[in-house]
Design a protein around this motif. Structure first.
Motif, PDB file in Angstrom:
ATOM      1  N   VAL A  72      -3.627  35.049  -5.504  1.00 29.09           N
ATOM      2  CA  VAL A  72      -2.885  33.812  -5.754  1.00 29.09           C
ATOM      3  C   VAL A  72      -3.857  32.798  -6.359  1.00 29.09           C
ATOM      4  N   GLU A  73      -3.433  32.198  -7.449  1.00 24.95           N
ATOM      5  CA  GLU A  73      -4.183  31.093  -8.037  1.00 24.95           C
ATOM      6  C   GLU A  73      -3.367  29.826  -7.863  1.00 24.95           C
ATOM      7  N   ILE A  74      -4.067  28.740  -7.565  1.00 28.35           N
ATOM      8  CA  ILE A  74      -3.435  27.444  -7.330  1.00 28.35           C
ATOM      9  C   ILE A  74      -3.925  26.461  -8.388  1.00 28.35           C
ATOM     10  N   MET A  75      -2.998  25.666  -8.917  1.00 29.59           N
ATOM     11  CA  MET A  75      -3.340  24.577  -9.822  1.00 29.59           C
ATOM     12  C   MET A  75      -3.499  23.313  -8.974  1.00 29.59           C
ATOM     13  N   PHE A  76      -4.669  22.703  -9.067  1.00 32.77           N
ATOM     14  CA  PHE A  76      -4.973  21.474  -8.344  1.00 32.77           C
ATOM     15  C   PHE A  76      -4.855  20.314  -9.323  1.00 32.77           C
ATOM     16  N   LEU A  77      -4.050  19.318  -8.958  1.00 32.14           N
ATOM     17  CA  LEU A  77      -3.821  18.155  -9.814  1.00 32.14           C
ATOM     18  C   LEU A  77      -4.348  16.901  -9.108  1.00 32.14           C
ATOM     19  N   LEU A  99      -5.116  13.375  -1.473  1.00 27.87           N
ATOM     20  CA  LEU A  99      -4.894  14.820  -1.613  1.00 27.87           C
ATOM     21  C   LEU A  99      -4.342  15.148  -2.997  1.00 27.87           C
ATOM     22  N   PRO A 100      -4.879  16.164  -3.636  1.00 23.74           N
ATOM     23  CA  PRO A 100      -4.313  16.567  -4.922  1.00 23.74           C
ATOM     24  C   PRO A 100      -2.967  17.272  -4.714  1.00 23.74           C
ATOM     25  N   PHE A 147      -6.849  29.124   3.225  1.00 25.26           N
ATOM     26  CA  PHE A 147      -7.847  29.197   2.164  1.00 25.26           C
ATOM     27  C   PHE A 147      -8.549  27.854   2.056  1.00 25.26           C
ATOM     28  N   GLN A 148      -9.713  27.872   1.431  1.00 24.90           N
ATOM     29  CA  GLN A 148     -10.501  26.669   1.208  1.00 24.90           C
ATOM     30  C   GLN A 148     -11.114  26.761  -0.185  1.00 24.90           C
ATOM     31  N   VAL A 149     -11.020  25.671  -0.941  1.00 21.30           N
ATOM     32  CA  VAL A 149     -11.606  25.602  -2.274  1.00 21.30           C
ATOM     33  C   VAL A 149     -12.475  24.350  -2.331  1.00 21.30           C
ATOM     34  N   ALA A 150     -13.704  24.494  -2.849  1.00 22.69           N
ATOM     35  CA  ALA A 150     -14.645  23.376  -2.930  1.00 22.69           C
ATOM     36  C   ALA A 150     -14.667  22.789  -4.343  1.00 22.69           C
ATOM     37  N   PHE A 151     -14.769  21.458  -4.400  1.00 16.91           N
ATOM     38  CA  PHE A 151     -14.896  20.733  -5.664  1.00 16.91           C
ATOM     39  C   PHE A 151     -16.103  19.817  -5.555  1.00 16.91           C
ATOM     40  N   ASP A 152     -17.080  20.001  -6.429  1.00 18.46           N
ATOM     41  CA  ASP A 152     -18.267  19.150  -6.346  1.00 18.46           C
ATOM     42  C   ASP A 152     -18.419  18.196  -7.527  1.00 18.46           C
ATOM     43  N   HIS A 153     -17.573  18.315  -8.539  1.00 20.17           N
ATOM     44  CA  HIS A 153     -17.642  17.406  -9.688  1.00 20.17           C
ATOM     45  C   HIS A 153     -16.246  16.865  -9.985  1.00 20.17           C
ATOM     46  N   LEU A 154     -15.850  15.864  -9.236  1.00 25.10           N
ATOM     47  CA  LEU A 154     -14.538  15.249  -9.441  1.00 25.10           C
ATOM     48  C   LEU A 154     -14.701  13.960 -10.247  1.00 25.10           C
ATOM     49  N   PRO A 155     -13.701  13.629 -11.064  1.00 25.60           N
ATOM     50  CA  PRO A 155     -13.802  12.416 -11.890  1.00 25.60           C
ATOM     51  C   PRO A 155     -13.890  11.143 -11.041  1.00 25.60           C
ATOM     52  N   LYS A 156     -14.599  10.151 -11.555  1.00 23.85           N
ATOM     53  CA  LYS A 156     -14.728   8.864 -10.856  1.00 23.85           C
ATOM     54  C   LYS A 156     -13.379   8.170 -10.724  1.00 23.85           C
ATOM     55  N   GLU A 157     -12.446   8.476 -11.631  1.00 24.31           N
ATOM     56  CA  GLU A 157     -11.127   7.836 -11.619  1.00 24.31           C
ATOM     57  C   GLU A 157     -10.220   8.370 -10.507  1.00 24.31           C
ATOM     58  N   ASP A 205      -5.240   9.545 -10.478  1.00 26.49           N
ATOM     59  CA  ASP A 205      -5.870   8.240 -10.323  1.00 26.49           C
ATOM     60  C   ASP A 205      -4.915   7.286  -9.596  1.00 26.49           C
ATOM     61  N   SER A 206      -5.288   6.011  -9.512  1.00 22.34           N
ATOM     62  CA  SER A 206      -4.471   5.036  -8.783  1.00 22.34           C
ATOM     63  C   SER A 206      -3.124   4.777  -9.458  1.00 22.34           C
ATOM     64  N   LEU A 207      -2.986   5.115 -10.727  1.00 25.15           N
ATOM     65  CA  LEU A 207      -1.711   4.977 -11.433  1.00 25.15           C
ATOM     66  C   LEU A 207      -0.896   6.278 -11.397  1.00 25.15           C
ATOM     67  N   LYS A 208      -1.362   7.227 -10.589  1.00 26.08           N
ATOM     68  CA  LYS A 208      -0.714   8.539 -10.420  1.00 26.08           C
ATOM     69  C   LYS A 208      -0.711   9.374 -11.697  1.00 26.08           C
ATOM     70  N   GLN A 209      -1.704   9.143 -12.540  1.00 21.81           N
ATOM     71  CA  GLN A 209      -1.900   9.951 -13.738  1.00 21.81           C
ATOM     72  C   GLN A 209      -2.922  11.037 -13.419  1.00 21.81           C
ATOM     73  N   VAL A 210      -2.704  12.213 -13.941  1.00 21.03           N
ATOM     74  CA  VAL A 210      -3.603  13.337 -13.671  1.00 21.03           C
ATOM     75  C   VAL A 210      -4.937  13.107 -14.384  1.00 21.03           C
ATOM     76  N   VAL A 211      -6.026  13.133 -13.584  1.00 17.07           N
ATOM     77  CA  VAL A 211      -7.369  12.982 -14.149  1.00 17.07           C
ATOM     78  C   VAL A 211      -8.139  14.299 -14.134  1.00 17.07           C
ATOM     79  N   LEU A 212      -7.650  15.265 -13.373  1.00 13.64           N
ATOM     80  CA  LEU A 212      -8.241  16.603 -13.372  1.00 13.64           C
ATOM     81  C   LEU A 212      -7.162  17.613 -13.015  1.00 13.64           C
ATOM     82  N   LYS A 213      -7.033  18.616 -13.853  1.00 14.64           N
ATOM     83  CA  LYS A 213      -6.072  19.706 -13.628  1.00 14.64           C
ATOM     84  C   LYS A 213      -6.877  20.991 -13.713  1.00 14.64           C
ATOM     85  N   GLU A 214      -7.016  21.656 -12.571  1.00 17.81           N
ATOM     86  CA  GLU A 214      -7.877  22.835 -12.528  1.00 17.81           C
ATOM     87  C   GLU A 214      -7.240  23.946 -11.702  1.00 17.81           C
TER      88      GLU A 214
END
Length: 157
Positions: free
Chosen positions: A92-97, A145-146, A130-140, A100-109
């Motif tokens: 299973v692959e999951i799309m993480f969205l 929770l994604p 399951f657990q997925v790690a993110f170490d480079h998330l956008p400042k925005e 930002d504060s305006l509810k616009q997607v800043v990272l889709k992975e």
């Protein structure tokens, strides 16, 4: 050798080549090596897996923060997957969205959330974490929770 015998030899050689080609086509058809049937089977499997995405339930999503060995922040998304269908799921692959504060997607992975190698799999009506790690998330990113969407499912044959 005369001209008539030479023509006969060329003609018989053409019939032999034609016969060999015909024989190869018959053997390929009998062995199931028909490329169009393989393509149809692969297409049907892909459609089946696409439809099966709706039978994977994602729940109990939590966000945790930690540090890596260099002291940088790492965010962990943890959740449960439940197989609500009747097939065994191998991957299973999951799309993480991340928004930002305006509810616009800043990272889709898209990331692998689950993968069974060998003979195993997530059976019908069973759950796993399951657990997925993110170490480079956008400042925005708004540190909320994604959104999670099942992007790909691989079913056990």
């Amino acid at each position: 050798m005369n001209l008539q015998a030479s023509g006969f030899a060329k003609l018989s050689q053409k019939f032999v080549i034609l016969g060999v080609r015909l024989l190869l086509l018959i053997v390929m058809a009998g062995c199931g090596s028909n490329p169009s049937s393989r393509t149809a089977q692969a297409g049907q499997s892909a459609m089946e897996a696409e439809a099966y995405k709706s039978k994977i339930e994602v729940s109990k999503v939590v966000l945790a923060k930690g540090k890596n060995y260099l002291g940088s922040d790492v965010f962990y998304v943890e959740a449960s997957l439940k197989n609500m269908g009747n097939r065994v799921v191998q991957r299973v692959e999951i799309m993480f969205l991340f928004k930002d504060s305006l509810k616009q997607v800043v990272l889709k992975e898209s990331r692998k959330a689950l993968e069974y190698k060998g003979g195993g799999g997530l059976e019908a009506d069973k759950s796993t974490r399951f657990q997925v790690a993110f170490d480079h998330l956008p400042k925005e990113w708004n540190y909320v929770l994604p959104d999670l969407e099942v992007s790909q499912v691989t079913l056990k044959e």
